[in-house]
Scaffold this active site. Structure first.
Site, PDB file in Angstrom:
ATOM      1  CB  SER A 131      -0.899   0.047   1.379  1.00  0.00           C
ATOM      2  OG  SER A 131      -1.453   1.219   1.594  1.00  0.00           O
ATOM      3  CE1 TYR A 144      -3.589  -1.942   5.555  1.00  0.00           C
ATOM      4  CE2 TYR A 144      -3.390   0.359   4.960  1.00  0.00           C
ATOM      5  CZ  TYR A 144      -3.309  -1.151   4.531  1.00  0.00           C
ATOM      6  OH  TYR A 144      -3.676  -1.210   3.207  1.00  0.00           O
TER       7      TYR A 144
END
Ligand code: 8X3
Length: 248
Positions: A131, A144
């Protein structure tokens, strides 16, 4: 011999789109996920997709999937996701632990189990789905971001450790993707909070856009390693710089 691709987290979103796309590219696809009913539906629609129940947080489950494989040419480590948007001060240990276990250790388990087969294939590709959160940090995202940073580091290390072997290591790092489930899971089922993430953004990426990037990367000639592909919607110039239109 037909090439085989293993995709984790294939019951929805980017994983499902990738399984469909790689099947369309001619791969025999092994689609792994916990939600077996969804995988069965997918396999009914696409005959070259074989559904396998998979929990990447369980070594037994990973080993069971691998024991069904004759070969593996492509591994897409897609399973994972985000949980919670609390600050570090208020972050829940359980969330952090789960994010680490799925994103990081899940990818580790799958990679360890399949590297021998990727090498054996003579032209293997290991895809790590990270990501843009793998390179920046943002408020409420530390758990995250930390997990994605770790996955990115694993990809980079694998590329160093496997140099000289017939395996390419590709990192795909998407920015804002309106994928089924991602934001809803992160906001613990709060659909309206999840919808606000994309509010007014003209065109967030879709799961198919990311699947397209994955398919392109793995179908380059064997000597071409796409180290890292960062893909964002045009409306997102940077993590905190998103163009939104009102009333849209
Ligand atoms: C998802 C992108 O911006 O939610 O991996 O961290 S973001």
């Amino acid at each position: 011999m037909q090439r085989t691709a293993v995709v984790t987290g294939a019951s929805g979103g980017i994983g499902e789109a990738t399984a469909r796309r790689l099947a369309a590219e001619g791969y025999a696809v092994v689609a792994g996920a916990r939600r077996r009913d969804r995988l069965d539906e997918l396999a009914e629609q696409v005959p070259s997709i074989r559904p396998v129940t998979l929990d990447v947080t369980s070594q037994e489950s990973v080993d069971a999937l691998v024991s069904t494989l004759d070969r593996c040419d492509v591994l897409v480590n897609n399973a994972g996701g985000a949980l919670g948007v609390e600050s570090v001060a208020d972050g829940l240990l359980d969330d952090w632990q789960q994010m680490y276990d799925t994103n990081v250790l899940g990818s580790l388990r799958m990679s360890q189990a399949l590297i021998p087969k990727l090498v054996e294939s003579g032209d293997g590709v290991l895809v790590m789905l990270t990501s843009t959160a793998a390179f920046v940090s943002y408020e409420g995202g530390a758990g995250y971001c930390a997990a994605k940073h770790a996955q990115s580091s694993m990809a980079e290390t694998l590329r160093l450790e496997l140099v000289g072997q017939p395996v390419r290591i590709v990192e795909i790092a998407p920015g804002m993707v309106r994928s089924e489930g991602f934001a809803v899971t992160r906001f613990r089922g709060d659909e309206s909070a999840a919808a606000r993430v994309y509010e007014g953004v003209p065109d967030p990426l879709t799961s198919e856009d990311v699947a397209d990037a994955i398919a392109w990367s793995v179908t380059r000639p064997s000597h071409v390693n796409i180290d890292r592909l960062v893909i964002r919607p045009r409306a997102q110039a940077a993590q905190h710089k998103v163009h939104r239109v009102s009333g849209g």
